[in-house]
Motif scaffolding. Structure first.
Motif, PDB file in Angstrom:
ATOM      1  N   ASN A   8       0.827  -1.210   0.000  1.00 11.75           N
ATOM      2  CA  ASN A   8       0.000   0.000   0.000  1.00 11.75           C
ATOM      3  C   ASN A   8       0.859   1.257   0.000  1.00 11.75           C
ATOM      4  O   ASN A   8       0.540   2.246  -0.668  1.00 11.75           O
ATOM      5  CB  ASN A   8      -0.943  -0.010   1.200  1.00 11.75           C
ATOM      6  N   LEU A   9       1.979   1.222   0.708  1.00 15.31           N
ATOM      7  CA  LEU A   9       2.873   2.375   0.741  1.00 15.31           C
ATOM      8  C   LEU A   9       3.600   2.544  -0.592  1.00 15.31           C
ATOM      9  O   LEU A   9       3.767   3.669  -1.086  1.00 15.31           O
ATOM     10  CB  LEU A   9       3.899   2.234   1.875  1.00 15.31           C
ATOM     11  N   ALA A  12       1.184   3.916  -3.220  1.00 16.45           N
ATOM     12  CA  ALA A  12       0.922   5.334  -2.949  1.00 16.45           C
ATOM     13  C   ALA A  12       2.114   6.192  -3.344  1.00 16.45           C
ATOM     14  O   ALA A  12       1.956   7.291  -3.894  1.00 16.45           O
ATOM     15  CB  ALA A  12       0.587   5.524  -1.471  1.00 16.45           C
ATOM     16  N   LYS A  13       3.326   5.696  -3.105  1.00 18.80           N
ATOM     17  CA  LYS A  13       4.530   6.428  -3.472  1.00 18.80           C
ATOM     18  C   LYS A  13       4.633   6.571  -4.986  1.00 18.80           C
ATOM     19  O   LYS A  13       4.918   7.665  -5.509  1.00 18.80           O
ATOM     20  CB  LYS A  13       5.758   5.687  -2.934  1.00 18.80           C
ATOM     21  N   ILE A  18       1.186   9.568  -1.539  1.00 15.66           N
ATOM     22  CA  ILE A  18       1.587   9.172  -0.191  1.00 15.66           C
ATOM     23  C   ILE A  18       1.663  10.384   0.726  1.00 15.66           C
ATOM     24  O   ILE A  18       2.103  11.472   0.315  1.00 15.66           O
ATOM     25  CB  ILE A  18       2.938   8.423  -0.234  1.00 15.66           C
ATOM     26  N   ASN A  19       1.202  10.238   1.973  1.00 14.80           N
ATOM     27  CA  ASN A  19       1.302  11.348   2.927  1.00 14.80           C
ATOM     28  C   ASN A  19       2.643  11.300   3.647  1.00 14.80           C
ATOM     29  O   ASN A  19       3.407  10.336   3.512  1.00 14.80           O
ATOM     30  CB  ASN A  19       0.128  11.327   3.912  1.00 14.80           C
ATOM     31  N   ASP A  22       3.258   8.204   6.081  1.00 15.36           N
ATOM     32  CA  ASP A  22       3.497   6.961   5.361  1.00 15.36           C
ATOM     33  C   ASP A  22       4.819   7.006   4.612  1.00 15.36           C
ATOM     34  O   ASP A  22       5.509   5.991   4.471  1.00 15.36           O
ATOM     35  CB  ASP A  22       2.354   6.680   4.378  1.00 15.36           C
ATOM     36  N   ASP A  23       5.184   8.195   4.134  1.00 18.01           N
ATOM     37  CA  ASP A  23       6.461   8.345   3.426  1.00 18.01           C
ATOM     38  C   ASP A  23       7.621   8.046   4.366  1.00 18.01           C
ATOM     39  O   ASP A  23       8.626   7.441   3.975  1.00 18.01           O
ATOM     40  CB  ASP A  23       6.578   9.755   2.863  1.00 18.01           C
TER      41      ASP A  23
END
Length: 331
Positions: A8-9, A12-13, A18-19, A22-23
């Motif tokens: 998921n990370l 998103a990246k 990505i926030n 999470d980053d």
């Protein structure tokens, strides 16, 4: 403690959604050089697909075949009616690239046991199949949702691996060191042979199919060794702790992994069962067709499209590839 791939990370990246929190989590995971290498491989493939999508002029089959070739997926030989826009095709392709990249360079991790000063090498295959070559030269094919692990002192004093899932083994001969597979409820020991083990944690049974050589096995409640001969299958029931041994067509049990598969007067139903395992796809066949036709042919490196076209050329059937990845076969 082994860290799993944070899909998921990563997604998103790559999508740039990505926030910051999470980053930071992803950055910690990437601090391991092996994790970074895996991420870079995924990112390269993702970017290649995205480049094809921007400002694209229609050649979807051509570029899908490029992605399919890298991922060992079926190619498209002739363009069919398009059900999605060009950009959607490549968005799907990019997602497949990320989710199935483990079929190319599956995830591996290392954990340390500081009390014994050894570490454990761990391989996990999520989709499709992946090949592992062990330090002694043994070859192991891992099926979907399968994990294989062994200590880094493997081959020094013993050859021991731990298995969760399904794997096909071609064990290198060593008359001085037995090769031992620990799995759920049953242990298998050999010196050099070919066999298939299916032992998914959620399944009620563990099975061992012997293709060549000889294997000995013990169970959780019976330390006395029992033996299998080629062509035999041992099935261990995890609840009753009982073992049954039968003679079966063991080549079919390992057909998902072996380079070639020979079908001789096989029903369409049986062939579709093998194809489903070999290509990790759900195939639904009309009940009246399951035993209606018999086929004789040999598979090599053909993809699922080519095989179904071959089957359809022998007897009148129709097949459909659905949006959810399943296949339907009707008269």
């Amino acid at each position: 403690m082994r860290k799993e791939i944070p899909w998921n990370l990563i997604i998103a990246k790559l999508e740039r959604t990505i926030n910051s929190d999470d980053d930071q989590l992803l950055a910690e995971w990437l601090s391991d050089s092996k994790n970074l290498q895996a991420y870079e491989e995924i990112a390269i493939l993702w970017n290649k697909v995205q480049e094809r999508a921007d400002g694209y002029t229609p050649q979807p089959a051509h570029y899908w075949n490029q992605v399919a070739k890298q991922l060992n997926l079926p190619s498209v030989r002739k363009e069919r009616k398009r059900l999605h826009s060009i950009r959607n095709i490549y968005k799907v392709a990019a997602c497949i690239a990320v989710l199935l990249v483990s079929s190319l360079s599956f995830y591996f991790g290392t954990t340390w046991d500081f009390t014994s000063k050894t570490s454990q090498q761990c391989y996990t295959n999520v989709n499709g199949k992946s090949q592992v070559t062990l330090p002694d030269g043994s070859i192991v094919w891992l099926h979907s949702n399968t994990t294989l692990a062994y200590n880094t002192d493997f081959q020094k004093n013993n050859r021991i691996v731990n298995l969760k899932g399904e794997a096909y083994f071609e064990v290198a001969k060593d008359k001085h060191k037995r090769f031992i597979v620990h799995t759920d409820g049953i242990d298998v020991a050999v010196y050099g042979t070919k066999f298939n083990i299916s032992s998914h944690p959620k399944n009620a049974e563990t099975s061992v199919s012997l293709l060549e050589g000889s294997v000995a096995f013990t169970t959780a409640n019976n330390p006395q060794e029992s033996f299998l001969n080629p062509g035999e299958v041992a099935v261990y029931n995890k609840e009753s702790h009982q073992v049954s041994i039968t003679r079966e067509d063991v080549d079919m049990n390992a057909a998902w992994a072996t380079p070639t598969v020979q079908f001789s007067n096989r029903s369409l139903g049986k062939i579709c069962t093998v194809l489903s395992d070999r290509f990790d796809v759900t195939i639904r066949i009309a009940p009246e067709l399951a035993d209606k036709y018999l086929y004789t042919f040999t598979l090599h490196d053909e993809n699922i499209f080519e095989i179904l076209e071959l089957i359809a050329s022998i007897h009148p059937i129709k097949y459909t590839f659905n949006n959810d990845g399943t296949i339907d076969i009707i008269q």
